[in-house]
Design a protein around this motif. Sequence first.
Motif, PDB file in Angstrom:
ATOM      1  N   ALA A 137      -3.107  -4.121   9.051  1.00 37.82           N
ATOM      2  CA  ALA A 137      -3.423  -5.535   8.856  1.00 37.82           C
ATOM      3  C   ALA A 137      -2.218  -6.293   8.318  1.00 37.82           C
ATOM      4  N   VAL A 138      -1.512  -5.716   7.358  1.00 40.19           N
ATOM      5  CA  VAL A 138      -0.314  -6.367   6.808  1.00 40.19           C
ATOM      6  C   VAL A 138       0.683  -6.644   7.928  1.00 40.19           C
ATOM      7  N   ASP A 139       0.939  -5.655   8.766  1.00 40.72           N
ATOM      8  CA  ASP A 139       1.899  -5.821   9.858  1.00 40.72           C
ATOM      9  C   ASP A 139       1.423  -6.859  10.868  1.00 40.72           C
ATOM     10  N   PHE A 140       0.150  -6.807  11.237  1.00 37.09           N
ATOM     11  CA  PHE A 140      -0.368  -7.733  12.242  1.00 37.09           C
ATOM     12  C   PHE A 140      -0.341  -9.168  11.736  1.00 37.09           C
ATOM     13  N   VAL A 141      -0.754  -9.372  10.504  1.00 37.52           N
ATOM     14  CA  VAL A 141      -0.735 -10.727   9.943  1.00 37.52           C
ATOM     15  C   VAL A 141       0.693 -11.248   9.907  1.00 37.52           C
ATOM     16  N   ARG A 142       1.622 -10.434   9.442  1.00 33.20           N
ATOM     17  CA  ARG A 142       3.024 -10.851   9.376  1.00 33.20           C
ATOM     18  C   ARG A 142       3.561 -11.216  10.764  1.00 33.20           C
ATOM     19  N   ASP A 143       3.243 -10.403  11.767  1.00 32.68           N
ATOM     20  CA  ASP A 143       3.820 -10.580  13.095  1.00 32.68           C
ATOM     21  C   ASP A 143       3.061 -11.568  13.976  1.00 32.68           C
ATOM     22  N   GLN A 144       1.749 -11.708  13.778  1.00 26.81           N
ATOM     23  CA  GLN A 144       0.934 -12.491  14.712  1.00 26.81           C
ATOM     24  C   GLN A 144       0.161 -13.658  14.097  1.00 26.81           C
ATOM     25  N   LEU A 145      -0.055 -13.645  12.786  1.00 26.71           N
ATOM     26  CA  LEU A 145      -0.952 -14.636  12.187  1.00 26.71           C
ATOM     27  C   LEU A 145      -0.354 -15.411  11.014  1.00 26.71           C
ATOM     28  N   ALA A 146       0.903 -15.204  10.702  1.00 29.61           N
ATOM     29  CA  ALA A 146       1.487 -15.806   9.500  1.00 29.61           C
ATOM     30  C   ALA A 146       1.309 -17.320   9.457  1.00 29.61           C
ATOM     31  N   SER A 147       1.429 -17.988  10.581  1.00 26.74           N
ATOM     32  CA  SER A 147       1.297 -19.450  10.585  1.00 26.74           C
ATOM     33  C   SER A 147      -0.142 -19.908  10.387  1.00 26.74           C
ATOM     34  N   LEU A 148      -1.101 -19.031  10.663  1.00 27.93           N
ATOM     35  CA  LEU A 148      -2.520 -19.391  10.554  1.00 27.93           C
ATOM     36  C   LEU A 148      -3.140 -18.930   9.233  1.00 27.93           C
ATOM     37  N   LEU A 149      -2.562 -17.888   8.646  1.00 30.21           N
ATOM     38  CA  LEU A 149      -3.068 -17.325   7.386  1.00 30.21           C
ATOM     39  C   LEU A 149      -1.942 -17.426   6.353  1.00 30.21           C
ATOM     40  N   PRO A 150      -1.750 -18.610   5.782  1.00 35.55           N
ATOM     41  CA  PRO A 150      -0.588 -18.831   4.917  1.00 35.55           C
ATOM     42  C   PRO A 150      -0.651 -18.160   3.547  1.00 35.55           C
ATOM     43  N   ASN A 151      -1.825 -17.736   3.127  1.00 36.57           N
ATOM     44  CA  ASN A 151      -1.980 -17.145   1.797  1.00 36.57           C
ATOM     45  C   ASN A 151      -2.257 -15.648   1.901  1.00 36.57           C
ATOM     46  N   PRO A 152      -1.741 -14.871   0.966  1.00 36.95           N
ATOM     47  CA  PRO A 152      -2.044 -13.427   0.995  1.00 36.95           C
ATOM     48  C   PRO A 152      -3.537 -13.200   0.762  1.00 36.95           C
ATOM     49  N   PRO A 153      -4.080 -12.161   1.376  1.00 38.30           N
ATOM     50  CA  PRO A 153      -5.515 -11.907   1.223  1.00 38.30           C
ATOM     51  C   PRO A 153      -5.853 -11.250  -0.108  1.00 38.30           C
ATOM     52  N   GLN A 154      -7.115 -11.391  -0.473  1.00 40.28           N
ATOM     53  CA  GLN A 154      -7.681 -10.590  -1.552  1.00 40.28           C
ATOM     54  C   GLN A 154      -8.201  -9.329  -0.875  1.00 40.28           C
ATOM     55  N   VAL A 155      -7.728  -8.172  -1.294  1.00 35.93           N
ATOM     56  CA  VAL A 155      -8.084  -6.915  -0.633  1.00 35.93           C
ATOM     57  C   VAL A 155      -8.919  -6.059  -1.572  1.00 35.93           C
ATOM     58  N   THR A 156     -10.036  -5.560  -1.051  1.00 36.50           N
ATOM     59  CA  THR A 156     -10.907  -4.654  -1.790  1.00 36.50           C
ATOM     60  C   THR A 156     -11.163  -3.436  -0.918  1.00 36.50           C
ATOM     61  N   THR A 157     -10.989  -2.254  -1.477  1.00 40.01           N
ATOM     62  CA  THR A 157     -11.303  -1.035  -0.743  1.00 40.01           C
ATOM     63  C   THR A 157     -12.137  -0.124  -1.613  1.00 40.01           C
ATOM     64  N   GLY A 158     -12.890   0.732  -0.977  1.00 40.18           N
ATOM     65  CA  GLY A 158     -13.666   1.693  -1.744  1.00 40.18           C
ATOM     66  C   GLY A 158     -14.618   2.489  -0.893  1.00 40.18           C
ATOM     67  N   GLU A 159     -15.250   3.418  -1.539  1.00 39.60           N
ATOM     68  CA  GLU A 159     -16.213   4.276  -0.874  1.00 39.60           C
ATOM     69  C   GLU A 159     -17.513   3.505  -0.662  1.00 39.60           C
ATOM     70  N   VAL A 160     -18.067   3.645   0.523  1.00 40.09           N
ATOM     71  CA  VAL A 160     -19.375   3.048   0.820  1.00 40.09           C
ATOM     72  C   VAL A 160     -20.431   3.927   0.161  1.00 40.09           C
ATOM     73  N   VAL A 161     -21.211   3.361  -0.727  1.00 38.48           N
ATOM     74  CA  VAL A 161     -22.199   4.155  -1.452  1.00 38.48           C
ATOM     75  C   VAL A 161     -23.631   3.879  -1.002  1.00 38.48           C
ATOM     76  N   ALA A 162     -23.808   2.872  -0.150  1.00 40.03           N
ATOM     77  CA  ALA A 162     -25.115   2.598   0.441  1.00 40.03           C
ATOM     78  C   ALA A 162     -24.882   1.862   1.748  1.00 40.03           C
ATOM     79  N   SER A 163     -25.687   2.132   2.726  1.00 41.27           N
ATOM     80  CA  SER A 163     -25.577   1.432   4.016  1.00 41.27           C
ATOM     81  C   SER A 163     -26.919   1.485   4.732  1.00 41.27           C
ATOM     82  N   ALA A 164     -27.033   0.653   5.770  1.00 36.39           N
ATOM     83  CA  ALA A 164     -28.255   0.633   6.562  1.00 36.39           C
ATOM     84  C   ALA A 164     -27.911   0.577   8.029  1.00 36.39           C
TER      85      ALA A 164
END
Length: 94
Positions: free
Chosen positions: A67-94
């Motif tokens: 995502a970092v590479d794609f945003v830098r190369d393809q979306l920088a003009s459309l996404l001017p601010n760095p994202p808030q990134v959250t990662t983790g283990e999925v502990v519940a799903s449906a």
Amino acid sequence: MYAAVRRYEGVTDPAEAGRRVNEGFVSLMREVPGFVAYYWIDAGNGVMVSTSVFRDQAGAEESISRAVDFVRDQLASLLPNPPQVTTGEVVASA
């Protein structure tokens, strides 16, 4: 399962960002080992959110790198601010 959520604010052209993600980034996500699902969401008011789901932590981390590479190369003009990134283990799903 593991997920990576990226929230982008200040998106200048959500429709164009969606088009570029659909035509270029989605296929990159499908190539990541352990891929389960990917979603690109227009939350309105210049906010877009991506959610990537993988079978393991390595896949989720790889998605962030791509995502970092794609945003830098393809979306920088459309996404001017760095994202808030959250990662983790999925502990519940449906």
